[in-house]
Design a protein around this motif. Structure first.
Motif, PDB file in Angstrom:
ATOM      1  N   LYS A   1       0.817  -1.213   0.000  1.00 18.20           N
ATOM      2  CA  LYS A   1       0.000   0.000   0.000  1.00 18.20           C
ATOM      3  C   LYS A   1       0.851   1.262   0.000  1.00 18.20           C
ATOM      4  O   LYS A   1       0.533   2.242  -0.674  1.00 18.20           O
ATOM      5  N   SER A   2       1.969   1.250   0.758  1.00 22.50           N
ATOM      6  CA  SER A   2       2.799   2.448   0.816  1.00 22.50           C
ATOM      7  C   SER A   2       4.210   2.099   1.262  1.00 22.50           C
ATOM      8  O   SER A   2       4.420   1.158   2.028  1.00 22.50           O
ATOM      9  N   LEU A   3       5.172   2.871   0.757  1.00 23.05           N
ATOM     10  CA  LEU A   3       6.561   2.819   1.207  1.00 23.05           C
ATOM     11  C   LEU A   3       6.852   4.089   1.981  1.00 23.05           C
ATOM     12  O   LEU A   3       6.585   5.195   1.499  1.00 23.05           O
TER      13      LEU A   3
ATOM     14  N   VAL B   1      17.795   4.622   8.543  1.00 18.70           N
ATOM     15  CA  VAL B   1      16.672   4.230   9.386  1.00 18.70           C
ATOM     16  C   VAL B   1      17.211   3.654  10.697  1.00 18.70           C
ATOM     17  O   VAL B   1      18.366   3.236  10.785  1.00 18.70           O
ATOM     18  N   THR B   2      16.352   3.636  11.698  1.00 19.99           N
ATOM     19  CA  THR B   2      16.691   3.051  12.991  1.00 19.99           C
ATOM     20  C   THR B   2      15.834   1.822  13.235  1.00 19.99           C
ATOM     21  O   THR B   2      14.767   1.656  12.629  1.00 19.99           O
ATOM     22  N   LYS B   3      16.318   0.951  14.092  1.00 20.09           N
ATOM     23  CA  LYS B   3      15.606  -0.283  14.387  1.00 20.09           C
ATOM     24  C   LYS B   3      14.205   0.025  14.896  1.00 20.09           C
ATOM     25  O   LYS B   3      14.014   0.855  15.782  1.00 20.09           O
ATOM     26  N   GLY B   4      13.194  -0.643  14.308  1.00 13.07           N
ATOM     27  CA  GLY B   4      11.807  -0.443  14.696  1.00 13.07           C
ATOM     28  C   GLY B   4      11.085   0.626  13.886  1.00 13.07           C
ATOM     29  O   GLY B   4       9.864   0.792  14.048  1.00 13.07           O
ATOM     30  N   GLN B   5      11.789   1.339  13.028  1.00 11.56           N
ATOM     31  CA  GLN B   5      11.146   2.387  12.227  1.00 11.56           C
ATOM     32  C   GLN B   5      10.220   1.772  11.191  1.00 11.56           C
ATOM     33  O   GLN B   5      10.514   0.744  10.598  1.00 11.56           O
ATOM     34  N   TRP B   6       9.090   2.435  10.954  1.00 14.35           N
ATOM     35  CA  TRP B   6       8.092   1.963   9.991  1.00 14.35           C
ATOM     36  C   TRP B   6       8.635   2.177   8.581  1.00 14.35           C
ATOM     37  O   TRP B   6       8.980   3.278   8.163  1.00 14.35           O
ATOM     38  N   LEU B   7       8.681   1.087   7.807  1.00 15.59           N
ATOM     39  CA  LEU B   7       9.243   1.126   6.466  1.00 15.59           C
ATOM     40  C   LEU B   7       8.197   1.037   5.366  1.00 15.59           C
ATOM     41  O   LEU B   7       8.300   1.723   4.351  1.00 15.59           O
ATOM     42  N   ALA B   8       7.218   0.152   5.555  1.00 18.94           N
ATOM     43  CA  ALA B   8       6.230  -0.075   4.493  1.00 18.94           C
ATOM     44  C   ALA B   8       4.950  -0.633   5.095  1.00 18.94           C
ATOM     45  O   ALA B   8       4.924  -1.108   6.229  1.00 18.94           O
ATOM     46  N   GLN B   9       3.868  -0.558   4.300  1.00 15.21           N
ATOM     47  CA  GLN B   9       2.550  -1.019   4.750  1.00 15.21           C
ATOM     48  C   GLN B   9       1.928  -1.915   3.681  1.00 15.21           C
ATOM     49  O   GLN B   9       1.768  -1.509   2.527  1.00 15.21           O
ATOM     50  N   ILE B  10       1.617  -3.160   4.075  1.00 16.09           N
ATOM     51  CA  ILE B  10       0.835  -4.053   3.220  1.00 16.09           C
ATOM     52  C   ILE B  10      -0.639  -3.792   3.511  1.00 16.09           C
ATOM     53  O   ILE B  10      -1.028  -3.543   4.657  1.00 16.09           O
TER      54      ILE B  10
ATOM     55  N   THR C   1      10.560  -3.949  -4.239  1.00 18.17           N
ATOM     56  CA  THR C   1       9.129  -3.931  -4.565  1.00 18.17           C
ATOM     57  C   THR C   1       8.611  -2.501  -4.472  1.00 18.17           C
ATOM     58  O   THR C   1       8.870  -1.806  -3.478  1.00 18.17           O
ATOM     59  N   GLN C   2       7.881  -2.088  -5.476  1.00 16.86           N
ATOM     60  CA  GLN C   2       7.371  -0.727  -5.527  1.00 16.86           C
ATOM     61  C   GLN C   2       5.933  -0.671  -5.012  1.00 16.86           C
ATOM     62  O   GLN C   2       5.240  -1.688  -4.922  1.00 16.86           O
ATOM     63  N   GLU C   3       5.498   0.536  -4.651  1.00 15.70           N
ATOM     64  CA  GLU C   3       4.120   0.724  -4.198  1.00 15.70           C
ATOM     65  C   GLU C   3       3.144   0.260  -5.273  1.00 15.70           C
ATOM     66  O   GLU C   3       3.337   0.506  -6.467  1.00 15.70           O
TER      67      GLU C   3
END
Length: 400
Positions: free
Chosen positions: A74-76, A84-93, A200-202
Motif C-alpha cells: 500500500k505504501s513505502l 533508518v533506525t531499528k523499529g522504524q516503519w518502512l512499508a505497509q501491506i 518492490t514498488q508501491e
C-alpha cells in the motif's frame, strides 16, 4: 726520372698502408676498454612483504526486509539511501484481509464460548439427574437402565465440555496468528542501517505463501567488510590477526587498514562445486581462491558496496632499511647470505668487486641488506655491454 714519377703513386699508397697497420698495432697494445655495468644505488626505504589479493566490499551487516503476509504494497515510508533506525516503519501491506481474518477468528472464539456456556448448563442438569438416580437406585425406586442412562448423559456432557475447551484454545491460537498477521502488514526495520535497494514498488502485490518476498534491503554501512580472494598458494601464509590494508580504484593513494577476522575454510562456490561434481567426480583444473575477511570503519560512508579492493596482507615490514634490487643478488652462499658485485670507486679499470652480504626481508622486488653494504654504494644488476653505464632511481631501483 720519368720512372720515379711513375712509381710515386705506388709509394704513397704503400706509406698509407704502413701507417694504418702501425695504428692498428698500437690500438691492440692499448689498455682494454673498461667493462660497462647496469647498476643500482643502495638506499634506505620502507619495505613490505605482502600477499596480494583482489577483493570486494560488503556491508558489515545486510538484511533483506520481506513481507510475511500476502497483499498489495500500500505504501513505502522510505526512499533509497535513507538512514533508518531499528523499529522504524518502512512499508505497509494492505491490512484489510488480515484484519478480516482476525475478526473472523475472534467471532469463532466467541461462538465456542457460547457453546461452552450451553454445554456447561447441560452438564449441570446431567449431574443433578445422575445424583437423583444414584439416590433412588438403592431403594429400587428407579431402574438400573435409567441410572446407567443418566450416568452416560453426564459423561457425554463432560466430554463435550472438554472438547469445547480444546476448540477454544485452538481458536485462541488462530486469534494470535491473525493478530500477528495484522502486525506483519506493518513492516519495520530490524536493524539500524541505510536503505541500499528497493525491490518492490508501491502498488505491487506480494505473495508470501511459499517464501517471503523481499521489499527492500537494509545495510549497516558504518562498518565495511572486505572479502579478499586469496589464492591457494598464498592462503597458507596468512592467518587471523594479521594486518591488512586495501586501496580502491577511485583513490589508489589512500590505504584503509584492518585486522584479518577470519579465513573461510572452504573455497569460493564450494557448495555449487560439490553439487556439480556429484559422487566420484573430479573438479576441473581451475584456480582455487579462499575468502579472507576483515573489517574497516566507514563513518563517512565513502566506501560503498561491491567496490573493488586491491588488498595487501602484511607478512613483514622493515622501516628505513638499506635495500637493493633483487636483481643484484648473486650466488647464495648460506642462509640469508649472498654474493653481490659492488662498483669500486678507487679501481682504475672500473671493474666491480665481489662482496658478501646478509639479507633480511625480501619482497621479490627489493631485498633488505643487514650487513655488507653502506648507503649510496652502487651494486651491479646487469651487464651493459657497449652501452653507457645505467643509473638507477634511488627509491625504486629501476634503471634510467
Amino acid at each position: 726520372m720519368i720512372q720515379f714519377i711513375r712509381r710515386r703513386p705506388y709509394l704513397i699508397t704503400s706509406v698509407v698502408v704502413l701507417v694504418v697497420l702501425v695504428a692498428l698495432g698500437l690500438r691492440s697494445l692499448a689498455s682494454p676498454k673498461p667493462p660497462q655495468y647496469l647498476s643500482a644505488s643502495v638506499e634506505r626505504s620502507d619495505l613490505e612483504n605482502t600477499v596480494l589479493a583482489t577483493g570486494t566490499l560488503q556491508a558489515f551487516q545486510q538484511v533483506d526486509v520481506g513481507a510475511q503476509v500476502s497483499g498489495q504494497l500500500k505504501s513505502l515510508k522510505v526512499k533509497l539511501g535513507d538512514k533508518v533506525t531499528k523499529g522504524q516503519w518502512l512499508a505497509q501491506i494492505d491490512p484489510v484481509l488480515a484484519q478480516n481474518a482476525l475478526r473472523q477468528a475472534e467471532a469463532d472464539e466467541q461462538n465456542l464460548q457460547a457453546q461452552k456456556r450451553s454445554t456447561a448448563a447441560q452438564l449441570k442438569q446431567a449431574e443433578l439427574a445422575f445424583a437423583r438416580q444414584r439416590q433412588m437406585l438403592p431403594d429400587d425406586a428407579t431402574s438400573r437402565q435409567d441410572f446407567e442412562s443418566a450416568q452416560a448423559t453426564l459423561d457425554t456432557q463432560r466430554a463435550a465440555l472438554a472438547g469445547l475447551d480444546a476448540q477454544i484454545r485452538k481458536a485462541g491460537v488462530a486469534i494470535e496468528s491473525a493478530r500477528a498477521n495484522v502486525g506483519y502488514t506493518r513492516i519495520v526495520a530490524p536493524i539500524d542501517g541505510q536503505v541500499v535497494a528497493i525491490v518492490t514498488q508501491e502498488g505491487q502485490t506480494v505473495i508470501a505463501q511459499q517464501q517471503a518476498p523481499v521489499i527492500l534491503k537494509l545495510a549497516d554501512m558504518d562498518t565495511i567488510t572486505v572479502k579478499a580472494q586469496v589464492s591457494e598458494a598464498d592462503v597458507i601464509r596468512i592467518s587471523p590477526g594479521q594486518t591488512a590494508y586495501f586501496t580502491i580504484l577511485g583513490d589508489p593513494d589512500k590505504r584503509y587498514y584492518g585486522k584479518l577476522r577470519a579465513i573461510e575454510p572452504a573455497p569460493q562456490n564450494f557448495l555449487d562445486t560439490q553439487s556439480t561434481l556429484g559422487g566420484g567426480a573430479t573438479r576441473n583444473n581451475t584456480a582455487v581462491f579462499y575468502n579472507a575477511l576483515f573489517d574497516v570503519p566507514n563513518a563517512d560512508h565513502r566506501l560503498r558496496i561491491s567496490m573493488t579492493a586491491q588488498v595487501n596482507v602484511l607478512l613483514g615490514t622493515a622501516k628505513q632499511a638499506l635495500s637493493v634490487p633483487v636483481a643484484a643478488l648473486g650466488k647464495k652462499i648460506g642462509p640469508d647470505r649472498y654474493e653481490v658485485r659492488v662498483l669500486d670507486k678507487d679501481a682504475k679499470d672500473g671493474r666491480a668487486v665481489t662482496r658478501q652480504i646478509v639479507t633480511g626481508l625480501n619482497n621479490n622486488v627489493r631485498v633488505e641488506v643487514r650487513e655488507g653494504l653502506s648507503a649510496h654504494e652502487r651494486v651491479v644488476i646487469g651487464e651493459a655491454g657497449d652501452t653507457p653505464p645505467a643509473q638507477t632511481d634511488a627509491s625504486s631501483g629501476a634503471a634510467r
